[in-house]
Scaffold this active site. Structure first.
Site, PDB file in Angstrom:
ATOM      1  N   CYS A   1       0.835  -1.328  -0.114  1.00  0.00           N
ATOM      2  CA  CYS A   1       0.481   0.556  -0.113  1.00  0.00           C
ATOM      3  C   CYS A   1       0.496   1.192  -0.011  1.00  0.00           C
ATOM      4  O   CYS A   1       1.481   1.505  -0.909  1.00  0.00           O
ATOM      5  CB  CYS A   1      -0.788   0.286   0.842  1.00  0.00           C
ATOM      6  SG  CYS A   1      -1.947   1.020   1.268  1.00  0.00           S
TER       7      CYS A   1
ATOM      8  N   HIS B   1      -3.399  -5.757   1.401  1.00  0.00           N
ATOM      9  CA  HIS B   1      -2.820  -6.284   2.354  1.00  0.00           C
ATOM     10  C   HIS B   1      -2.961  -7.823   2.915  1.00  0.00           C
ATOM     11  O   HIS B   1      -3.532  -8.190   3.825  1.00  0.00           O
ATOM     12  CB  HIS B   1      -3.771  -5.282   3.589  1.00  0.00           C
ATOM     13  CG  HIS B   1      -3.664  -3.553   3.930  1.00  0.00           C
ATOM     14  ND1 HIS B   1      -2.844  -3.149   4.366  1.00  0.00           N
ATOM     15  CD2 HIS B   1      -3.475  -3.181   3.039  1.00  0.00           C
ATOM     16  CE1 HIS B   1      -2.284  -1.962   3.946  1.00  0.00           C
ATOM     17  NE2 HIS B   1      -3.087  -1.158   2.678  1.00  0.00           N
TER      18      HIS B   1
ATOM     19  N   GLU C   1      -0.913  -9.000   5.496  1.00  0.00           N
ATOM     20  CA  GLU C   1      -0.836  -8.611   6.485  1.00  0.00           C
ATOM     21  C   GLU C   1      -2.076  -8.740   7.414  1.00  0.00           C
ATOM     22  O   GLU C   1      -1.787  -8.950   8.502  1.00  0.00           O
ATOM     23  CB  GLU C   1       0.089  -7.550   7.465  1.00  0.00           C
ATOM     24  CG  GLU C   1      -0.518  -6.296   6.728  1.00  0.00           C
ATOM     25  CD  GLU C   1      -0.995  -5.551   6.201  1.00  0.00           C
ATOM     26  OE1 GLU C   1      -0.768  -5.888   5.179  1.00  0.00           O
ATOM     27  OE2 GLU C   1      -0.863  -4.013   6.286  1.00  0.00           O
TER      28      GLU C   1
END
Lengths: 226, 985
Positions: A88, A197, A199
């Site tokens: 990002c 994302h 994560e």
């Protein structure tokens, strides 16, 4: 055997640094906090540039963070082969740093968008995607304001021809990226920029899936074997 | 109360219903609009709900996007295809008696038009649609508030303050040009005012951009020092008039200030007293009622910090504490939706930091005018972008809230923002300034002319004409600075560097200094010259009243100051010592070397006026209550029931809010377990310590969690404010309980009209009493809250709207329940008792625009019993899903759970189908029982006295009510998601 030491850089305004460290830990790495104003990469084996709004994104996203002191260390190291994943805002910093081609513009919708996104891995040969197989489909969150990947015709052609598009949006293009591009890599395959994302898809309790873990296990396995 | 009480259908008789349906087909009887005349049995889900063509399909997008100027989109509330016989009369203002003849009935003999002669579903606005309402913003004005245009326009503004060194230097000392103009002698300046000797010493100032302290800048335009209204001057000019009336102060309040001081106040002192004694800061009208929250507080060990501090703190176990609070930012959000809403988030987040906590999530409760009103079109996108733009940039997940549309909020939207933070018990901080000699440090953003519209009155009346220019009255937010403040504060706390801390919100420096001093040793000396300014022309009165955002004030022991400033420097947060704690019992402020404030701080902070305002029930209350929904015609056959399910699912208040919530980051920080559209937001509690550089601990993540819900219902409260507040509490309590959490504590935001209106004051008194009584019954204390008065347009007040937040605890958050029907062949059971209750219901609102009768019966004992059953069932692992029943009743709950999980269900209704589907009786939930758990759940219910009714099973791809109808999920989804498209323009 020592765990792979993977640094996560915190810039002023970084937000997903904690999440990146958690995902790295879940993947078996030892996360190392790196501070933007330091001049030392602390001997890490790889680096994640996390999501967020570095410097508020008040200028172009990532345009100020690229001048951080630590980036002066990181850019030559990345060119020399250090594995780097930009997520990002981190992707935006990598483009601003010219480690990756192209740029990320405000979403076509002009709204911030947060949704669980279907993706397809198109390149499973990078150090960050080796745990996936080409064509594998994932669901991981996308959340951004400036996520519309653009590049000139020539660059796009080159990216496509060389298979440097790492991941592509399926079903719905959330930000208007050209060619539905969600992530790309450099020629060497050690630097990857990703708008979604991974994560946030590392634990079943808090994510829509655990599909994102593969990015982190990929690097851990690579570092252990080398 | 006004003669024309505002409520959902308080349309002015001067305006016929067609006033409200411009852009829709003619409404005259017999004038049948074109388009589909009956609901086709088409598999195309859109067809059943589309408003009259041709404009209809675009209507929702237009309603929230940017419609062409002057074109009023068809109200998205308008499924045009009413059943032939399901044709209620044109709805009328509730205040008017419904004509006998008008009472519709389901005779089945209604004339053939496939939709009612007058579409009943668009409640008239309290006033005609205002082109007049917001002339300067109509039409294309929505554009400036779209994120692309609004959130990022401040490049210059931020760049000048926060851009780090473009070419980083060793040590990363940003070698920037001074942010403020370098002091220089203006051409016409006579030089008689020296730089004050009190200018901050260099070692007490950190300016990332300006390493040297910046002395006050004299201005050419500024009159000489004689203009400063000093304390000595006030003694010598006792009769000099001050503009206290313009500052909102009453004669007797001003007299009291003079009594306290033994002289007239200086203009700076007047600035302090006027803001500190304002309704907003002093709670002067509400105080006498709010005391009940303390007087009736239930016995609990959970409360660590009660009301009166920046936010309450409760013990959630394992050494963790949670602080949470909700606050309004209604008026600024109407004036400037983006910044108003953004700074609303910023303000509540700083309250949470002030308690010593790390903020971990935000929620928001939003209320707007009708979804299709032009001004909603201006306000809603801006508010949503502002909340998202600020909260997302802070890295705080937005985990829930509500979006409600009602004509009564047309020119008075409600923007209530909640923040929740976590901390360890031992880390709680207080707003107090103890210890003479301790240093007072102002840190964060510079002070600018934000939000000081009031102070310009002082400036113009007291000083020269040139300074009379209007100051902006809405603050501008800088979320990047706030993010730095959060991290900076947490590092300061971790090293135990502060003895007291207070955020700067309303009333800025006035509030922080008086409250800190009043709660500490009692004295403080402040040198206003040292306050870092964004605008060097600010007068001291303006500095005192400025509401510039992203500022904090800390009290620090002298030998810790250096380390304090060092940490601020690391985070590039400007910090300046502006004063010192004293033991004089006086708050003294100097400006250019002269004393301009000398007051006992407690008189401003704690001893403001208290009013016992008169109250009496609104004149029209009995009439509204007498107009019960019993007279409204009900759907009488399967097809009408089916259409009503779809109609409600696609109505503004019940439709999917994905368009809104997809603009909020719900994932950041990685602890979000449940977020909207779930009943409650659920978070895992785990926080890596700053001491490890933010690296998460190696240990397994904690399994401790919290659940939060924020609910209100203005229609219920309009019918009965005592019950309305309790019903809001009930719903929030139930929402938390159905996730499996144990409800623990309460916060509230009380949105009302003018307290000077006895009818409004009665509503307020009733609501507070109802809430206090219910909290006592449920055993959960109120930990803090906020009162917002004067929510009205002209004499028309909003519906009384108490918004209640309930916090619950999950001892093991991994056991939380989602509302999603995701497990095939699990049994559905309805818990609780369904009564025939339609007063204030969504059904009456959506179908008839009707508000009358009484709201559902409050049954707190049943709520507690329901919560205990679910809690026990979760512990035993009996349940696969649970969803509370509230607005729209069982029908809406089934729709939402099916769509959330992607599975249909097949149910048999136990009683009267209409009542079972749409009644809004409290203390109910629908639960999915894992195979084999049915009998154990039945036993739990029996023991707790909770009625359990088997409904059916989960499975398939449609919502089927046996013997009546079946609706494919695709059709439900289209109805539910059509109105507020998830990716509108």
């Amino acid at each position: 055997m020592n765990a792979a030491r993977v640094g996560v850089i915190t810039f002023p305004g970084s937000l997903d640094d904690i999440d990146a460290m958690r995902a790295l830990r879940l993947a078996g790495a030892e996360p190392v906090a790196l501070w933007h104003a330091d001049h030392d990469l602390r001997g890490i084996d790889a680096v994640v540039l996390p999501g967020g709004f570095s410097y508020g994104d008040y200028l172009r996203a990532g345009a100020i963070a690229r001048f951080a002191p630590l980036m002066e260390q990181l850019v030559p190291a990345a060119r020399a082969g250090l594995p780097v994943l930009g997520i990002c805002n981190g992707f935006q910093v990598l483009c601003e740093s010219h480690l990756l081609p192209g740029a990320l513009l405000p979403n076509a919708s002009r709204h911030f968008v947060c949704r669980d996104q279907r993706l397809r891995i198109d390149n499973a040969d990078t150090v960050w995607t080796a745990d996936y197989s080409a064509g594998q489909e994932l669901v991981i969150p996308v959340k951004n304001m400036d996520g519309r990947y653009v590049a000139d015709e020539e660059t796009l052609t080159e990216l496509e021809a060389a298979g440097r598009v790492v991941a592509r949006y399926l079903d719905l293009n959330p930000n208007g990226s050209l060619n539905d591009i969600a992530g790309i890599t450099n020629e060497a395959g050690n630097v990857v920029g990703l708008m979604p994302h991974p994560e946030h898809a590392a634990e079943s309790l808090t994510g829509p899936s655990t599909d994102g873990l593969g990015f982190f296990t990929s690097i851990v396995k690579r570092l252990v074997t080398t | 109360m006004s003669e024309q009480p505002p409520n959902e259908h308080g349309g002015s008789p001067d305006h016929g219903p067609d006033q409200h349906v411009a852009g829709r087909p003619p409404a005259a009887p017999g004038a049948e609009p074109p388009g589909p005349v009956a609901i086709p049995e088409s598999p195309s889900p859109a067809a059943g709900l589309v408003a009259p063509p041709p404009a209809a399909p675009q209507a929702p997008a237009a309603g929230l996007g940017a419609p062409p100027a002057g074109v009023r989109p068809a109200p998205p509330t308008a499924p045009s295809d009413l059943p032939p016989s399901y044709s209620p009369a044109p709805h009328r203002p509730a205040a008017e008696p419904w004509p006998e003849a008008g009472a519709p009935e389901f005779s089945g003999t209604a004339p053939q038009p496939s939709r009612p002669a007058v579409p009943p579903e668009a409640p008239p606005a309290a006033e005609p649609w205002p082109e007049a309402g917001a002339p300067e913003f109509s039409g294309t004005a929505a554009q400036p508030y779209t994120p692309a245009a609004a959130p990022r326009p401040q490049a210059g503004y931020e760049a000048q303050s926060y851009v780090p060194a473009a070419e980083p230097q060793a040590g990363y000392e940003p070698p920037r040009a001074p942010e403020q103009p370098a002091p220089q002698a203006p051409a016409e300046w006579d030089g008689t005012i020296p730089v004050p000797a009190t200018a901050a010493p260099a070692d007490s100032v950190y300016h990332p951009q300006a390493p040297e302290p910046v002395p006050p800048v004299p201005r050419p335009a500024e009159p000489p020092a004689t203009a400063t209204d000093t304390v000595d001057g006030a003694r010598n000019t006792p009769d000099r008039p001050l503009p206290y009336v313009e500052l909102g102060m009453k004669d007797d309040e001003y007299e009291r200030v003079k009594q306290i001081l033994g002289r007239r106040p200086t203009s700076a002192e007047l600035a302090i007293y006027s803001v500190m004694w304002s309704e907003h800061c002093s709670y002067k009208s509400s105080k006498v009622h709010l005391r009940q929250f303390a007087d009736k507080a239930p016995q609990t060990d959970a409360l660590l910090v009660g009301m009166g501090e920046n936010a309450g703190v409760v013990d959630v176990g394992q050494g963790w504490a949670v602080t949470f609070k909700v606050e309004s930012h209604n008026h600024p959000s109407y004036v400037e939706p983006y910044q108003g809403a953004a700074t609303g988030v910023g303000g509540i987040v700083r309250d949470i930091i002030s308690m010593g906590a790390r903020p971990v999530a935000v929620m928001d409760s939003l209320r707007f005018g009708p979804a299709d009103a032009p001004d909603t079109n201006r306000v809603l996108p801006g508010v949503v972008a502002g909340i998202g733009g600020y909260g997302n940039s802070l890295g705080l997940p937005n985990i829930g809230g509500e979006v409600v549309f009602d004509p009564c909020y047309l020119q008075n939207p409600l923007v209530n923002a909640l923040c929740v933070g976590v901390l360890k018990h031992e880390d709680i901080k207080r707003a107090t300034a103890p210890g003479p000699g301790n240093q007072v440090i102002l840190f964060g953003a510079g002070t600018g002319p934000d939000g000081i519209g009031g102070a310009s009155v002082l400036a113009s009346a007291t000083f020269d004409e040139a300074s009379a220019q209007k100051r902006p009255s809405v603050q501008v937010g800088d979320p990047f600075m706030e993010k730095l403040l959060i991290e900076c504060c947490l590092e300061l706390f971790a090293e135990d560097l502060v003895v007291g801390i207070q955020d700067l919100g309303a009333a800025g420096v006035s509030c922080a200094t008086t409250e800190l001093a009043a709660a500490g040793t009692g004295g403080m000396h402040v040198d206003l010259d040292r306050v870092p300014l964004r605008d060097p022309t600010l007068r001291p009165e303006e500095i005192l009243m400025s509401e510039s955002q992203e500022r904090m004030m800390a009290v620090v022991e002298p030998d810790r100051v250096a380390r304090f400033l060092e940490i601020c420097a690391r985070w590039e947060v400007p910090a300046t010592v502006i004063g010192e704690v004293t033991d004089t019992g006086r708050l003294v402020m100097t400006w250019r070397g002269e004393v301009i404030v000398d007051i006992p701080p407690g008189t401003a902070a704690d001893e403001g006026p208290v009013y016992e305002r008169p109250y009496a029930p609104p004149a029209d209350l009995e009439q509204i209550r007498a107009d019960t929904p019993g007279r409204l015609a009900r759907p009488s056959n399967a097809d009408e029931l089916r259409r009503t399910v779809l109609w409600l699912a696609g109505s503004p208040n019940l439709a999917s809010k994905t368009w809104v919530t997809s603009q909020y980051d719900r994932y950041v920080r990685g602890n979000t377990v449940l977020a909207m559209p779930e009943d409650a937001g659920v978070l895992r509690i785990t926080e890596p310590s700053a001491a490890t550089g933010g690296v998460p601990p190696e240990a397994v993540e904690s399994s401790l969690g919290i659940a939060l819900s924020l609910d209100g219902n203005g229609r219920y409260a309009r019918l009965d404010p005592y019950a309305g507040a309790q019903l809001a509490l009930s719903e929030a309590y139930r929402n938390v309980a159905v996730t499996g959490a144990r409800p623990l504590a309460v916060t509230n935001c009380l949105n009302f009209g003018s307290p000077e209106d006895p009818g409004v004051m009665w509503q307020f008194a009733q609501a507070v009493e109802g809430l206090a009584d219910a909290c006592l019954r449920l055993g959960i204390p109120v930990t803090g809250g906020n009162v917002s008065f004067y929510n009205q347009t002209g004499s028309a007040a909003i519906n009384p709207t108490p918004v209640i937040g309930v916090l619950g605890v999950h001892d093991d958050v991994r056991r939380r329940l989602s509302m999603a029907f995701a497990a095939e062949n699990t049994t559905l059971v309805l818990l609780g008792q369904t009564r025939e209750e339609f007063g204030g219901s969504e059904w009456a609102h959506v179908v008839y625009g009707h508000l009358g009768g009484l709201p559902p019966l409050v049954d707190l004992q049943a709520e507690a019993a329901l919560a205990s059953v679910i809690s026990s069932a979760v512990l035993d692992g009996l349940l696969a899903a649970a969803h509370d029943l509230s607005d729209g009743g069982l029908s809406q709950a089934l729709v939402e759970s099916c769509l959330r999980g992607g599975l249909g269900c097949r149910v048999t209704l136990p009683g009267d189908p209409f009542t079972t589907l749409f009644s809004e009786s409290v203390a109910r939930a629908v639960v999915a029982v894992r195979p084999g758990g049915e009998s154990r759940l039945a036993a739990l219910c029996e023991a707790a006295g909770v009625q359990a009714t088997q409904l059916g099973v989960i499975g398939g791809d449609s919502l089927t009510v046996e013997g009546l109808f079946s609706i494919p999920l695709s059709e439900l989804r289209e109805a539910h998601e059509h109105l507020i498209p998830s990716y509108a323009g």
